[in-house]
Design an enzyme around this catalytic site. Structure first.
Site, PDB file in Angstrom:
ATOM      1  N   SER A  24      -3.735  -9.228   2.696  1.00  0.00           N
ATOM      2  CA  SER A  24      -4.722  -8.641   2.480  1.00  0.00           C
ATOM      3  C   SER A  24      -4.776  -8.925   1.004  1.00  0.00           C
ATOM      4  O   SER A  24      -4.531  -9.106  -0.411  1.00  0.00           O
ATOM      5  CB  SER A  24      -3.504  -7.484   1.491  1.00  0.00           C
ATOM      6  OG  SER A  24      -3.683  -6.138   0.824  1.00  0.00           O
ATOM      7  N   HIS A  49      -5.973  -7.972   6.229  1.00  0.00           N
ATOM      8  CA  HIS A  49      -5.948  -6.522   5.629  1.00  0.00           C
ATOM      9  C   HIS A  49      -6.515  -6.464   4.833  1.00  0.00           C
ATOM     10  O   HIS A  49      -6.904  -6.634   3.810  1.00  0.00           O
ATOM     11  CB  HIS A  49      -4.378  -6.711   5.515  1.00  0.00           C
ATOM     12  CG  HIS A  49      -3.602  -5.495   5.414  1.00  0.00           C
ATOM     13  ND1 HIS A  49      -2.753  -4.723   6.525  1.00  0.00           N
ATOM     14  CD2 HIS A  49      -3.443  -4.547   4.192  1.00  0.00           C
ATOM     15  CE1 HIS A  49      -2.399  -3.574   6.191  1.00  0.00           C
ATOM     16  NE2 HIS A  49      -2.647  -3.744   4.913  1.00  0.00           N
ATOM     17  N   ASP A  51      -7.675  -3.008   2.911  1.00  0.00           N
ATOM     18  CA  ASP A  51      -6.421  -2.284   2.202  1.00  0.00           C
ATOM     19  C   ASP A  51      -7.247  -1.132   1.627  1.00  0.00           C
ATOM     20  O   ASP A  51      -8.702  -1.185   0.494  1.00  0.00           O
ATOM     21  CB  ASP A  51      -5.352  -1.798   1.201  1.00  0.00           C
ATOM     22  CG  ASP A  51      -4.239  -3.206   1.244  1.00  0.00           C
ATOM     23  OD1 ASP A  51      -4.161  -1.936   2.671  1.00  0.00           O
ATOM     24  OD2 ASP A  51      -4.072  -4.435   0.815  1.00  0.00           O
ATOM     25  N   MET A  53      -7.721   2.487  -0.694  1.00  0.00           N
ATOM     26  CA  MET A  53      -7.696   3.739  -1.693  1.00  0.00           C
ATOM     27  C   MET A  53      -8.375   4.522  -2.365  1.00  0.00           C
ATOM     28  O   MET A  53      -9.745   3.847  -2.560  1.00  0.00           O
ATOM     29  CB  MET A  53      -6.239   2.767  -2.427  1.00  0.00           C
ATOM     30  CG  MET A  53      -6.106   1.071  -2.487  1.00  0.00           C
ATOM     31  SD  MET A  53      -5.037   1.426  -3.252  1.00  0.00           S
ATOM     32  CE  MET A  53      -4.018  -0.195  -2.530  1.00  0.00           C
ATOM     33  N   HIS A  88      -5.954  -0.523   6.860  1.00  0.00           N
ATOM     34  CA  HIS A  88      -5.452   0.048   6.481  1.00  0.00           C
ATOM     35  C   HIS A  88      -5.503   1.194   5.658  1.00  0.00           C
ATOM     36  O   HIS A  88      -5.732   1.039   3.986  1.00  0.00           O
ATOM     37  CB  HIS A  88      -3.812  -0.625   5.421  1.00  0.00           C
ATOM     38  CG  HIS A  88      -2.672  -0.261   5.180  1.00  0.00           C
ATOM     39  ND1 HIS A  88      -2.746  -0.340   4.299  1.00  0.00           N
ATOM     40  CD2 HIS A  88      -3.053   1.901   5.308  1.00  0.00           C
ATOM     41  CE1 HIS A  88      -0.926   0.613   3.952  1.00  0.00           C
ATOM     42  NE2 HIS A  88      -1.879   1.803   3.952  1.00  0.00           N
ATOM     43  N   MET A  90      -5.458   4.382   3.526  1.00  0.00           N
ATOM     44  CA  MET A  90      -5.095   5.551   1.996  1.00  0.00           C
ATOM     45  C   MET A  90      -5.603   6.170   1.855  1.00  0.00           C
ATOM     46  O   MET A  90      -5.843   6.406   0.363  1.00  0.00           O
ATOM     47  CB  MET A  90      -4.285   4.088   1.505  1.00  0.00           C
ATOM     48  CG  MET A  90      -3.360   3.503   1.987  1.00  0.00           C
ATOM     49  SD  MET A  90      -2.587   1.444   0.863  1.00  0.00           S
ATOM     50  CE  MET A  90      -3.740   1.184   1.566  1.00  0.00           C
ATOM     51  N   MET A 159       5.791   0.868   6.182  1.00  0.00           N
ATOM     52  CA  MET A 159       5.492   0.622   4.190  1.00  0.00           C
ATOM     53  C   MET A 159       6.712  -0.395   3.385  1.00  0.00           C
ATOM     54  O   MET A 159       7.728   1.096   3.779  1.00  0.00           O
ATOM     55  CB  MET A 159       5.174   1.089   3.570  1.00  0.00           C
ATOM     56  CG  MET A 159       3.875   1.759   3.781  1.00  0.00           C
ATOM     57  SD  MET A 159       2.396   0.809   3.449  1.00  0.00           S
ATOM     58  CE  MET A 159       1.960   0.494   1.837  1.00  0.00           C
ATOM     59  N   PHE A 165      -0.825  -0.527  -4.410  1.00  0.00           N
ATOM     60  CA  PHE A 165      -1.053  -1.596  -6.089  1.00  0.00           C
ATOM     61  C   PHE A 165      -0.039  -2.858  -4.606  1.00  0.00           C
ATOM     62  O   PHE A 165       0.934  -2.652  -4.156  1.00  0.00           O
ATOM     63  CB  PHE A 165       0.252  -0.820  -6.813  1.00  0.00           C
ATOM     64  CG  PHE A 165      -0.794   0.130  -7.612  1.00  0.00           C
ATOM     65  CD1 PHE A 165      -1.859  -0.153  -8.647  1.00  0.00           C
ATOM     66  CD2 PHE A 165       0.176   1.188  -7.866  1.00  0.00           C
ATOM     67  CE1 PHE A 165      -2.020   0.907  -8.957  1.00  0.00           C
ATOM     68  CE2 PHE A 165      -0.670   2.005  -8.047  1.00  0.00           C
ATOM     69  CZ  PHE A 165      -1.692   2.445  -8.778  1.00  0.00           C
ATOM     70  N   GLY A 166      -0.674  -3.396  -5.192  1.00  0.00           N
ATOM     71  CA  GLY A 166      -0.645  -5.252  -4.570  1.00  0.00           C
ATOM     72  C   GLY A 166       0.387  -5.797  -5.748  1.00  0.00           C
ATOM     73  O   GLY A 166       1.061  -5.230  -6.527  1.00  0.00           O
ATOM     74  N   GLY A 167       1.878  -6.538  -5.468  1.00  0.00           N
ATOM     75  CA  GLY A 167       2.921  -6.746  -5.908  1.00  0.00           C
ATOM     76  C   GLY A 167       4.129  -6.038  -6.420  1.00  0.00           C
ATOM     77  O   GLY A 167       4.245  -7.154  -7.111  1.00  0.00           O
ATOM     78  N   ASP A 197       4.393  -4.078   5.827  1.00  0.00           N
ATOM     79  CA  ASP A 197       3.106  -3.800   4.559  1.00  0.00           C
ATOM     80  C   ASP A 197       4.130  -3.809   3.300  1.00  0.00           C
ATOM     81  O   ASP A 197       4.647  -2.428   3.210  1.00  0.00           O
ATOM     82  CB  ASP A 197       1.999  -3.153   4.554  1.00  0.00           C
ATOM     83  CG  ASP A 197       1.048  -3.207   3.342  1.00  0.00           C
ATOM     84  OD1 ASP A 197       1.112  -3.962   2.601  1.00  0.00           O
ATOM     85  OD2 ASP A 197      -0.008  -2.326   3.712  1.00  0.00           O
ATOM     86  N   GLY A 199       5.486  -6.542  -0.126  1.00  0.00           N
ATOM     87  CA  GLY A 199       6.606  -7.409  -0.925  1.00  0.00           C
ATOM     88  C   GLY A 199       6.589  -8.239  -0.433  1.00  0.00           C
ATOM     89  O   GLY A 199       7.913  -8.792  -0.077  1.00  0.00           O
ATOM     90  N   GLY A 219      -0.069 -10.109   0.257  1.00  0.00           N
ATOM     91  CA  GLY A 219      -1.405  -9.577  -0.451  1.00  0.00           C
ATOM     92  C   GLY A 219      -1.071 -11.214  -1.704  1.00  0.00           C
ATOM     93  O   GLY A 219      -1.521 -12.105  -1.500  1.00  0.00           O
TER      94      GLY A 219
HETATM   95  C1  DX5 Z   1      -0.197  -1.549  -1.399  1.00  0.00           C
HETATM   96  C2  DX5 Z   1      -0.899  -1.827  -0.050  1.00  0.00           C
HETATM   97  C3  DX5 Z   1      -0.337  -3.163   0.689  1.00  0.00           C
HETATM   98  C4  DX5 Z   1      -1.334  -4.724  -0.257  1.00  0.00           C
HETATM   99  C5  DX5 Z   1       0.246  -5.700  -0.703  1.00  0.00           C
HETATM  100  O1  DX5 Z   1      -0.345  -0.403  -0.825  1.00  0.00           O
HETATM  101  O2  DX5 Z   1      -0.571  -1.615   1.528  1.00  0.00           O
HETATM  102  O3  DX5 Z   1      -1.849  -3.903   1.921  1.00  0.00           O
HETATM  103  O4  DX5 Z   1      -2.022  -5.442  -1.052  1.00  0.00           O
HETATM  104  O5  DX5 Z   1       0.607  -6.241  -1.111  1.00  0.00           O
HETATM  105  P1  DX5 Z   1       2.026  -7.048  -1.893  1.00  0.00           P
HETATM  106  O6  DX5 Z   1       1.756  -8.186  -0.004  1.00  0.00           O
HETATM  107  O7  DX5 Z   1       1.350  -8.173  -3.221  1.00  0.00           O
HETATM  108  O8  DX5 Z   1       2.811  -6.500  -2.157  1.00  0.00           O
HETATM  109 ZN    ZN Z   2      -2.105  -2.363   2.948  1.00  0.00          ZN
END
Ligand code: DX5
Ligand code: ZN
Length: 240
Positions: A24, A49, A51, A53, A88, A90, A159, A165-167, A197, A199, A219
């Site tokens: 991602s 990927h 994302d 938003m 993706h 959102m 999900m 958010f990532g991380g 998708d 963690g 990501g």
């Molecule tokens: C979150 C995104 C994910 C995100 C995953 O809303 O859809 O694609 O980038 O990030 P990690 O892999 O860091 O959880």
């Molecule tokens: Zn995603």
């Protein structure tokens, strides 16, 4: 996989690996996105990927179709093979921008069913443009809508974090949902990818695969480390 031919065993290079790793770019360096896409493909990414938003469906804002279009020429292997862009969404509503992303080069477009008033129509609109369609399920959302649209889709995206958010940390109940989704795919008899998708890391990807997933978004686990190939290799080793 191999096929027999006159006593010789010929490696069947047409058979793709069943697993796909989809970095991602949400966690990439936005100031160098084209280079980041090329680097992560060089490191072994199967899909990119992307994302999207909107600060409405989720409390964050990322990039739109123009960025997808700008990245499309970078989504190729060194020998020129195209690497799918996995969009993706959102966002709410879904329909107007879904078409714009297809025009911008998306190969797959997934959306959240609760973000569309007419889920079946949104799926059909994506398919009618020659693009693959996916449905995405938040951690607290049931899979019930699949009773009515599973025959029309190419991808189910589970999900394992709340979107935005990532991380974030992997939510374990996603494993049960992946198992349920896998059963639905098997019952449908359709060729549908099961993507997860949020963690995902080298140390939990095997559990996620064992639950039934075949496609893994990651990501921060990849872009948060200096050596993307080392992370992707570790993921593949865990999956092997
Ligand atoms: C979150 C995104 C994910 C995100 C995953 O809303 O859809 O694609 O980038 O990030 P990690 O892999 O860091 O959880
Ligand atoms: Zn995603």
């Amino acid at each position: 996989m191999a096929c027999e031919n006159g006593g010789f065993v010929i490696p069947d290079t047409r058979m793709p690996t069943p697993f796909r790793i989809a970095p991602s770019i949400l966690s990439a360096d936005f100031a160098r996105l084209g280079e980041e896409v090329r680097n992560v493909i060089h490191a072994g990414a199967d899909w990119i990927h992307f994302d999207v938003m909107d600060n409405h469906y989720v409390p964050n804002l990322t990039f739109g179709p123009m960025v997808c279009q700008a990245l499309k020429p970078h989504a190729r292997t060194a020998d020129g093979r195209p690497v799918p862009i996995d969009v993706h969404l959102m966002i709410a509503p879904v329909d107007a921008l879904a078409g714009a992303f297809i025009d911008a080069g998306a190969d797959l477009v997934s959306f959240h069913p609760d973000a569309s008033t007419h889920v079946h129509r949104s799926v059909q609109a994506i398919k009618a443009r020659g693009c693959q369609a996916g449905l995405t399920f938040n951690p607290a959302q049931p899979l019930d809508v699949l009773d009515w649209v599973i025959d029309d889709i190419d991808l189910i995206l589970i999900m394992s974090v709340n979107p935005g958010f990532g991380g974030q940390g992997f939510i374990d109940s996603a494993l049960r949902k992946i198992e349920q989704a896998r059963k639905r795919i098997e019952a449908s008899g359709k060729d549908i990818r099961l993507e997860v998708d949020g963690g995902i890391k080298a140390d939990n990807i095997r559990r996620v695969a064992d639950a039934g997933a075949d496609t893994f978004v990651a990501g921060s686990a990849i872009f948060g480390k200096p050596d993307y190939k080392a992370v992707i290799d570790a993921m593949r080793a865990a999956l092997a």
